[in-house]
Design a protein around this motif. Structure first.
Motif, short mmCIF file in Angstrom:
data_model
loop_
_atom_site.label_atom_id
_atom_site.label_comp_id
_atom_site.label_asym_id
_atom_site.label_seq_id
_atom_site.Cartn_x
_atom_site.Cartn_y
_atom_site.Cartn_z
N GLY A 1 0.79 -1.23 0.00
CA GLY A 1 0.00 0.00 0.00
C GLY A 1 0.82 1.27 0.00
N GLN A 2 2.15 1.14 -0.17
CA GLN A 2 2.98 2.33 -0.24
C GLN A 2 3.23 2.69 -1.71
OE1 GLN A 2 6.31 2.20 2.51
NE2 GLN A 2 5.17 0.89 3.91
N SER A 3 3.87 3.84 -1.93
CA SER A 3 4.09 4.27 -3.31
C SER A 3 5.59 4.32 -3.58
CB SER A 3 3.45 5.65 -3.52
OG SER A 3 3.82 6.15 -4.78
N ALA A 4 6.12 3.21 -4.11
CA ALA A 4 7.56 3.10 -4.36
C ALA A 4 7.86 3.28 -5.84
CB ALA A 4 8.06 1.73 -3.90
N HIS A 5 8.92 4.02 -6.14
CA HIS A 5 9.30 4.29 -7.53
C HIS A 5 10.72 3.81 -7.78
CE1 HIS A 5 5.86 7.08 -8.34
NE2 HIS A 5 5.87 7.10 -7.03
N LEU A 6 10.88 2.93 -8.77
CA LEU A 6 12.21 2.45 -9.15
C LEU A 6 13.01 3.58 -9.77
CD1 LEU A 6 11.35 -1.00 -10.75
CD2 LEU A 6 12.62 -0.65 -8.63
N SER A 7 14.31 3.63 -9.46
CA SER A 7 15.15 4.68 -10.04
C SER A 7 16.61 4.27 -9.97
CB SER A 7 14.94 6.01 -9.30
OG SER A 7 15.24 5.84 -7.92
N GLY A 8 17.46 5.06 -10.64
CA GLY A 8 18.90 4.83 -10.58
C GLY A 8 19.39 3.90 -11.65
N ASN A 9 20.32 3.05 -11.25
CA ASN A 9 21.06 2.19 -12.17
C ASN A 9 20.18 1.14 -12.85
OD1 ASN A 9 23.75 1.65 -13.16
ND2 ASN A 9 23.73 -0.24 -11.98
N ILE A 10 18.90 1.10 -12.48
CA ILE A 10 17.98 0.07 -12.98
C ILE A 10 17.31 0.51 -14.29
CG2 ILE A 10 15.92 0.88 -11.73
CD1 ILE A 10 15.61 -2.13 -10.80
N GLY A 11 17.70 1.71 -14.79
CA GLY A 11 17.20 2.13 -16.10
C GLY A 11 16.28 3.33 -16.07
N PHE A 12 16.03 3.89 -14.89
CA PHE A 12 15.20 5.09 -14.76
C PHE A 12 16.05 6.17 -14.10
CE2 PHE A 12 12.59 1.27 -14.11
CZ PHE A 12 11.74 1.35 -15.20
N PRO A 13 16.58 7.13 -14.87
CA PRO A 13 17.51 8.10 -14.29
C PRO A 13 16.96 8.74 -13.02
CG PRO A 13 17.41 8.38 -16.66
CD PRO A 13 16.35 7.38 -16.31
N ALA A 14 17.75 8.67 -11.95
CA ALA A 14 17.28 9.13 -10.64
C ALA A 14 16.87 10.60 -10.67
CB ALA A 14 18.39 8.92 -9.60
N SER A 15 17.62 11.41 -11.41
CA SER A 15 17.34 12.85 -11.41
C SER A 15 16.04 13.17 -12.18
CB SER A 15 18.51 13.63 -12.02
OG SER A 15 18.76 13.21 -13.33
N GLU A 16 15.59 12.22 -12.99
CA GLU A 16 14.31 12.38 -13.70
C GLU A 16 13.16 11.97 -12.78
OE1 GLU A 16 12.96 9.92 -17.39
OE2 GLU A 16 14.53 11.30 -18.07
N VAL A 17 13.30 10.78 -12.17
CA VAL A 17 12.23 10.26 -11.31
C VAL A 17 12.02 11.19 -10.10
CG1 VAL A 17 11.42 8.26 -9.98
CG2 VAL A 17 12.81 7.90 -12.03
N ALA A 18 13.13 11.72 -9.57
CA ALA A 18 13.05 12.55 -8.35
C ALA A 18 12.23 13.82 -8.56
CB ALA A 18 14.46 12.92 -7.88
N GLN A 19 12.09 14.25 -9.82
CA GLN A 19 11.34 15.47 -10.09
C GLN A 19 9.83 15.28 -9.95
OE1 GLN A 19 12.59 17.62 -13.73
NE2 GLN A 19 14.35 16.25 -13.76
N SER A 20 9.38 14.03 -10.02
CA SER A 20 7.93 13.81 -10.08
C SER A 20 7.38 13.12 -8.84
CB SER A 20 7.60 12.96 -11.32
OG SER A 20 8.28 11.73 -11.22
N VAL A 21 8.18 13.04 -7.76
CA VAL A 21 7.70 12.36 -6.55
C VAL A 21 7.45 13.37 -5.44
CG1 VAL A 21 8.76 10.13 -7.03
CG2 VAL A 21 10.10 11.88 -5.83
N SER A 22 6.57 12.96 -4.50
CA SER A 22 6.27 13.82 -3.35
C SER A 22 6.78 13.14 -2.08
CB SER A 22 4.76 14.05 -3.25
OG SER A 22 4.16 12.90 -2.68
N ASP A 23 6.56 13.82 -0.95
CA ASP A 23 7.01 13.24 0.32
C ASP A 23 6.17 12.03 0.73
OD1 ASP A 23 4.71 14.59 0.88
OD2 ASP A 23 5.57 15.93 2.39
N GLN A 24 5.11 11.76 -0.02
CA GLN A 24 4.29 10.56 0.24
C GLN A 24 4.84 9.33 -0.50
OE1 GLN A 24 1.53 10.83 2.47
NE2 GLN A 24 2.72 12.72 2.72
#
Length: 461
Positions: free
Chosen positions: A145-168
């Motif tokens: 029930g949490q909201s986890a987003h894959l990022s980093g070396n796994i193929g989703f640039p961290a600096s891209e994913v980090a722009q679209s996430v909130s503190d939730q």
């Protein structure tokens, strides 16, 4: 349910600062765009010529300065405040050497991601099992029930994913040693080191330097943060003495104050979570990966039922001991990511050799396969391909395993299936890089998947 849509932290440290992005690829492209958003004066420098470089072309259209085709050292005579480098570029590169000599901080884009992220970060690094563990953790958190987003070396640039996430949300970030060498203030709330083996020594120079790069993951962690370490390794126990973070060990060999295996059951601090045999992926290494994921899940407040459900249904990651399915009772596993002997040894540990037909071979790096001999002993058969086939034949002869040769992965899959009977396993786990025949291990694995689908299409009965 209303949730704040991601609004990255407004940081001013790059505003009106000249920043050089060295090397494009997806992470460089993401970093350049983010820096421009943050008000930096960005220059991108990439070795690929401009007319063959769609990423550089689109950045130029967006008003970002690009210099392509070479790396002119005099570029660094401009007053750059930062260099953001592609993780794969070694520190011996003349551009990086000159930047460091001039006192320009050299960072990677995961540092940018940390600086702007509203979401807490779970960082996963290690020599083997990073991608599987990272994927398991994200899946378990989302199931819980949490909201986890894959990022980093796994193929989703961290600096891209980090722009679209909130503190939730939570950023679940796979981190390479290369990325971690370029961090300054980066701090995950939970960090996992899956294991530490001598790899990438051509980049790092020594095992000590490699370990030091991995260990930077915990540099800024405090007692309020959690460091999850593999106590199967003496090295991890030694390192555990040197951190401010709260330690949560995992082990498949002893009872620890964290996640552990006892009498075939996976526990967390005395609480039985699930039976090891119920894990969706085979192999002793996947028990370790699952223990690390359980530790993170419990620290994150996920309920046991969600953990059990996720890990029992977990089918592996594409090309990493990925279960494709079965035809006439013969199971197919795609482990194209196994580009070295150790990875293939781990893959074989999950099966009964007498029921396995192993497809192996690829780029010849000049090494013999003597250390693989005990692991292939008792195999039903091997199908060999690629430049290293003659060396693998010698290993098969020593292990007294029959083998056949194939010209490519498609033919290997057909030959393996033709020699298999119900209850057998056809396992692509090459123990070699793919570059003699395929551009990368993904393309090699995709050919195996296509061959499986084609054989399944012609299934009888």
């Amino acid at each position: 349910m209303y949730r704040k849509i991601g609004s990255m932290k407004k940081i001013s440290q790059f505003e009106n600062q000249k920043v050089l992005v060295l090397g494009l690829a997806r992470s460089g492209e993401a970093a350049a765009r983010l820096l421009a958003k943050l008000g930096a004066i960005v220059t991108v420098n990439d070795g690929k010529p401009f007319d063959e470089n769609p990423a550089a072309q689109s950045l130029l259209e967006e008003g970002i300065k690009v210099i392509c085709g070479s790396h002119p050292l005099e570029l660094l005579d401009e007053a750059f405040a930062y260099m953001v480098k592609n993780p794969g570029i070694p520190y011996a590169n003349p551009m990086i050497e000159k930047a460091l000599a001039k006192g320009i901080p050299v960072i990677t884009e995961v540092e940018l991601a940390y600086l702007i992220s509203d979401a807490p970060i779970i960082g996963i690094t290690g020599s083997n099992g990073k991608t599987t563990t990272t994927t398991m953790i994200a899946d378990v958190l989302n199931q819980g029930g949490q909201s986890a987003h894959l990022s980093g070396n796994i193929g989703f640039p961290a600096s891209e994913v980090a722009q679209s996430v909130s503190d939730q949300d939570t950023l679940v970030m796979e981190l390479s040693s290369f990325q971690l060498m370029g961090v300054e203030s980066f701090k995950p709330h939970i960090a996992v080191i899956t294991n530490l083996m001598p790899t990438h020594l051509d980049y790092h120079g020594s095992f000590e330097d490699y370990v030091a790069a991995k260990w930077t993951i915990q540099n800024h962690m405090t007692a309020e943060d959690f460091l999850v370490l593999n106590f199967n390794q003496e090295l991890a126990k030694e390192l555990a003495q040197k951190t401010q973070a709260s330690l949560v060990p995992f082990s498949s060999q002893e009872k620890v104050d964290g996640a552990y295996l006892e009498a075939g059951v996976l526990y967390f601090r005395g609480e039985a979570i699930m039976e090891a045999v119920d894990l969706g992926v085979p192999g002793s290494h996947n028990i370790e990966n699952a223990l690390a994921a359980i530790a993170v899940a419990k620290l994150s407040g996920v309920d046991n039922a969600s953990i059990r459900e996720t890990l029992s249904q977990f089918g592996g990651v594409k090309h990493r001991l990925q279960k494709l399915g079965s035809i006439d009772g013969v199971q197919f596993y795609n482990d194209s990511k196994s580009t070295n002997i150790l990875a293939t040894q781990k893959a074989l540990s999950g099966f009964d050799n007498s029921r396995v037909i192993l497809i192996a071979g690829g780029l010849d790096r000049g090494n013999e396969f003597d250390e693989l001999v005990p692991d292939i002993a008792g195999l039903k058969a091997m199908v060999l391909l690629g430049e290293s086939a003659p060396r693998l034949k010698r290993a098969a002869d020593k292990a007294k395993v029959p083998y056949i040769e194939a010209k490519d992965v498609a033919q290997a899959a057909q030959l393996a299936f033709a020699n298999a009977s119900s209850g057998d396993v056809v396992l692509l786990s090459p123990a070699n890089a793919s570059w003699d025949m395929y551009k990368n291990f993904e393309i090699r694995g995709d050919e195996f998947i296509a061959s499986y689908e084609s054989l399944k299409g012609g299934e009888h009965g």
